[in-house]
Enzyme design. Structure first.
Site, PDB file in Angstrom:
ATOM      1  N   CYS A  94       3.793  -7.003  -8.024  1.00 21.47           N
ATOM      2  CA  CYS A  94       2.414  -7.367  -8.364  1.00 21.47           C
ATOM      3  C   CYS A  94       2.193  -7.561  -9.867  1.00 21.47           C
ATOM      4  CB  CYS A  94       1.467  -6.327  -7.782  1.00 21.47           C
ATOM      5  SG  CYS A  94      -0.206  -6.925  -7.592  1.00 21.47           S
ATOM      6  N   HIS A 195       2.924  -4.470  -1.968  1.00 19.95           N
ATOM      7  CA  HIS A 195       3.057  -3.020  -2.152  1.00 19.95           C
ATOM      8  C   HIS A 195       3.373  -2.405  -0.780  1.00 19.95           C
ATOM      9  CE1 HIS A 195       1.140  -2.976  -6.169  1.00 19.95           C
ATOM     10  NE2 HIS A 195       0.288  -3.861  -5.700  1.00 19.95           N
TER      11      HIS A 195
HETATM   12  N1  GLN Z   1      -3.836  -6.171 -12.417  1.00 18.43           N
HETATM   13  C1  GLN Z   1      -3.224  -7.178 -11.549  1.00 18.43           C
HETATM   14  C2  GLN Z   1      -4.265  -7.816 -10.606  1.00 18.43           C
HETATM   15  O1  GLN Z   1      -5.308  -7.234 -10.386  1.00 18.43           O
HETATM   16  C3  GLN Z   1      -2.118  -6.549 -10.718  1.00 18.43           C
HETATM   17  C4  GLN Z   1      -2.621  -5.473  -9.764  1.00 18.43           C
HETATM   18  C5  GLN Z   1      -1.478  -4.765  -9.073  1.00 18.43           C
HETATM   19  O2  GLN Z   1      -0.406  -4.552  -9.635  1.00 18.43           O
HETATM   20  N2  GLN Z   1      -1.750  -4.336  -7.795  1.00 18.43           N
HETATM   21  O3  GLN Z   1      -4.013  -8.895 -10.085  1.00 18.43           O
END
Ligand code: GLN
Length: 244
Positions: A94, A195
């Protein structure tokens, strides 16, 4: 028996929704294969000895943590890209995945430069892409289903149409909720929004990395693990996603 070392980058900053579980999965599977595995935490300003590591992992993080980590990663970028291009197994989840591109524009419009390894950009939006996700992928050489959980504001768009996604969305959002692509794969690197953590419920992807690590050490892994439990968990999540 061999010892495998996996670098866990920024464990105190980039570790959302159980992402660390990916490392526990790899460690346990390597032990089941008869080897040892050491997880080595690499924090801000720590040096990275590429000669001593077999894989690199970075978990997800909020926009704020991404900005902090970027300042450290950019100093490592040139050598990191060379290692990726030479086949270092890398898993970026992510927020870490987003940093591999040219830029990440946060929800409030703040632009973070990316490492520029790949020609894609990410645009944040107020409404987050959240939920369980099912994709199809041929990363292992045959088509497999991959399940996970996504929660991101960023929408990732490939400018280089030659870039290869990890897979294609069956149900969920993926890179941007529009073009059905999810993640990126390049040599032995996977960037993904999944995730979960990703690997325990997708043993074929865990073994993709284990086999890549073993090959770099000149080790052949022939043993076949009993993945009854892992496959049951995978099928349960897949069924829930398809019937939600
Ligand atoms: N901050 C990034 C977003 O909101 C990644 C979030 C994350 O790693 N779940 O897209």
């Amino acid at each position: 028996m061999a010892e495998f070392i996996i670098a866990h980058m920024y464990p105190d900053l980039m570790n959302l929704y159980g992402d660390r579980g990916n490392l526990l999965c790899l460690k346990r599977r390597l032990e089941w294969y008869g080897h040892q595995c050491v997880i080595k935490d690499i924090c801000l300003n720590n040096e990275l000895d590429y000669q001593s590591i077999d894989m690199l992992f970075i978990g997800g993080g909020s926009d704020r943590e991404q900005g902090i980590v970027y300042q450290d990663l950019i100093r490592k970028a040139e050598r990191l890209y060379k290692e990726i291009d030479n086949g270092l197994p890398v898993l970026c989840i992510c927020g870490a995945y987003q940093l591999l591109g040219k830029s990440y524009t946060g929800v409030e419009g703040e632009v973070m430069q990316g490492l520029g390894f790949f020609d894609f950009y990410t645009q944040g939006s107020k409404n987050r892409l959240v939920g369980n996700i099912l994709i199809n992928s041929n990363i292992t050489g045959e088509e497999i289903s991959v399940v996970g959980f996504e929660n991101h504001a960023g929408r990732t768009y490939f400018k280089d149409k030659g870039l290869k996604p990890l897979g294609h969305v069956v149900k969920g959002h993926g890179n941007n909720g529009e073009d059905r692509s999810e993640g990126i794969s390049y040599k032995k690197l996977i960037g993904t929004y999944l995730h979960g953590p990703l690997l325990p419920k997708n043993p074929a992807i865990a073994d993709f990395f284990i086999k890549a690590m073993a090959e770099r050490k000149g080790i052949t892994i022939n043993k076949v693990l009993d993945d009854t439990m892992e496959n049951f968990a995978h099928e349960q999540v897949k069924y829930q996603i398809l019937n939600s």
